[in-house]
Structures are given as C-alpha cells and as structure tokens.
Design a protein around this motif. Structure first.
Motif, short mmCIF file in Angstrom:
data_model
loop_
_atom_site.label_atom_id
_atom_site.label_comp_id
_atom_site.label_asym_id
_atom_site.label_seq_id
_atom_site.Cartn_x
_atom_site.Cartn_y
_atom_site.Cartn_z
N ARG A 26 0.76 -1.20 -0.04
CA ARG A 26 -0.09 -0.07 0.06
C ARG A 26 0.83 1.12 -0.05
O ARG A 26 0.34 2.36 -0.40
CB ARG A 26 -0.81 0.16 1.13
CG ARG A 26 -1.92 -1.10 0.85
CD ARG A 26 -2.75 -1.26 2.26
NE ARG A 26 -1.79 -1.73 3.38
CZ ARG A 26 -1.97 -2.21 4.61
NH1 ARG A 26 -3.45 -2.29 4.90
NH2 ARG A 26 -1.22 -2.90 5.37
N LYS A 27 1.97 1.02 0.37
CA LYS A 27 3.08 2.21 0.51
C LYS A 27 4.20 1.98 -0.25
O LYS A 27 5.04 3.05 -0.63
CB LYS A 27 3.54 2.61 1.80
CG LYS A 27 2.49 2.75 3.04
CD LYS A 27 2.95 2.92 4.42
CE LYS A 27 1.90 3.24 5.33
NZ LYS A 27 2.44 3.38 6.80
N GLU A 28 4.56 0.91 -0.62
CA GLU A 28 5.87 0.55 -1.15
C GLU A 28 5.64 -0.03 -2.88
O GLU A 28 6.87 -0.44 -3.20
CB GLU A 28 6.69 -0.34 -0.41
CG GLU A 28 6.98 0.02 0.78
CD GLU A 28 7.80 1.34 0.79
OE1 GLU A 28 8.83 1.63 -0.24
OE2 GLU A 28 7.90 2.25 1.63
N SER A 29 4.33 -0.01 -3.48
CA SER A 29 4.41 -0.75 -4.70
C SER A 29 5.16 0.44 -5.59
O SER A 29 4.74 1.61 -5.28
CB SER A 29 3.04 -1.09 -5.25
OG SER A 29 2.27 0.27 -5.17
N THR A 30 5.19 0.10 -6.85
CA THR A 30 5.73 1.29 -7.76
C THR A 30 4.70 2.19 -8.07
O THR A 30 4.87 3.38 -8.16
CB THR A 30 5.99 0.52 -9.09
OG1 THR A 30 4.95 -0.19 -9.81
CG2 THR A 30 7.28 -0.25 -8.86
#
Length: 98
Positions: A26-30
């Motif tokens: 939710r925070k670290e996807s591209t």
C-alpha cells in the motif's frame, strides 16, 4: 497486477504484503511511490486517473481528475479485470519546461 518497488516482485492486486521482501505494498508498490512523487512535486497541480478501454465498472467509476490530496489509491478496490487493475496516474502540470 502490482510491482514491489523494493524487490520488483509482481503480485496480484489483492496482495498487501510482498511475499519476497515483506514490504507493505500500500506504501511500497511502484504505483504508490509514483503517486507520492506526483503529490510532492510542486509543478503537479492535479492527478488524472486514466482507465483502459476494457476497464471494469469499478475502474470506470474512478476515472477522472483529482486534487492531489483526493486521489484514489490504485489498484482500484473491487476491480474485476481478470488481469488486474490497469488504471494509471497521469500528472497534470502547471508548466512543462522550467
């Protein structure tokens, strides 16, 4: 499908934690990283959510232009595309060249 920005693992839209490196997608996807960069860029005044021609009803419902602090997260919750959410963010710029 979504991609982890840390290890580049590709997983389905429903996955919240990367199975390889345990990153919070939710925070670290591209896609999440790209949205954050657009929101922090002073030249971006709004963000457009673009959908593909074969978009599902859930994706069609979020298509449009949003203020930077009101952009829906991608992948779209409830997307029924068998290949995963194909929506993308497009920045709208106040100026193109410095």
């Amino acid at each position: 499908m979504q991609t982890c920005s840390r290890c580049k693992t590709v997983v389905s839209d429903e996955v919240v934690v990367c199975p390889t490196c345990q990153a919070d997608l939710r925070k670290e996807s591209t896609t999440a990283i790209a949205l954050r960069q657009m929101q922090e860029n002073p030249r971006v005044y709004a963000i457009h959510v673009a959908v593909s021609a074969d978009a599902c009803p859930a994706c069609m419902a979020v298509e449009g232009t949003y203020l930077k602090d009101q952009v829906p997260t991608l992948p779209v919750e409830g997307c029924s595309n068998p290949n995963g959410c194909k929506c993308t963010y497009q920045p709208l710029l106040t100026e193109i060249f410095p």
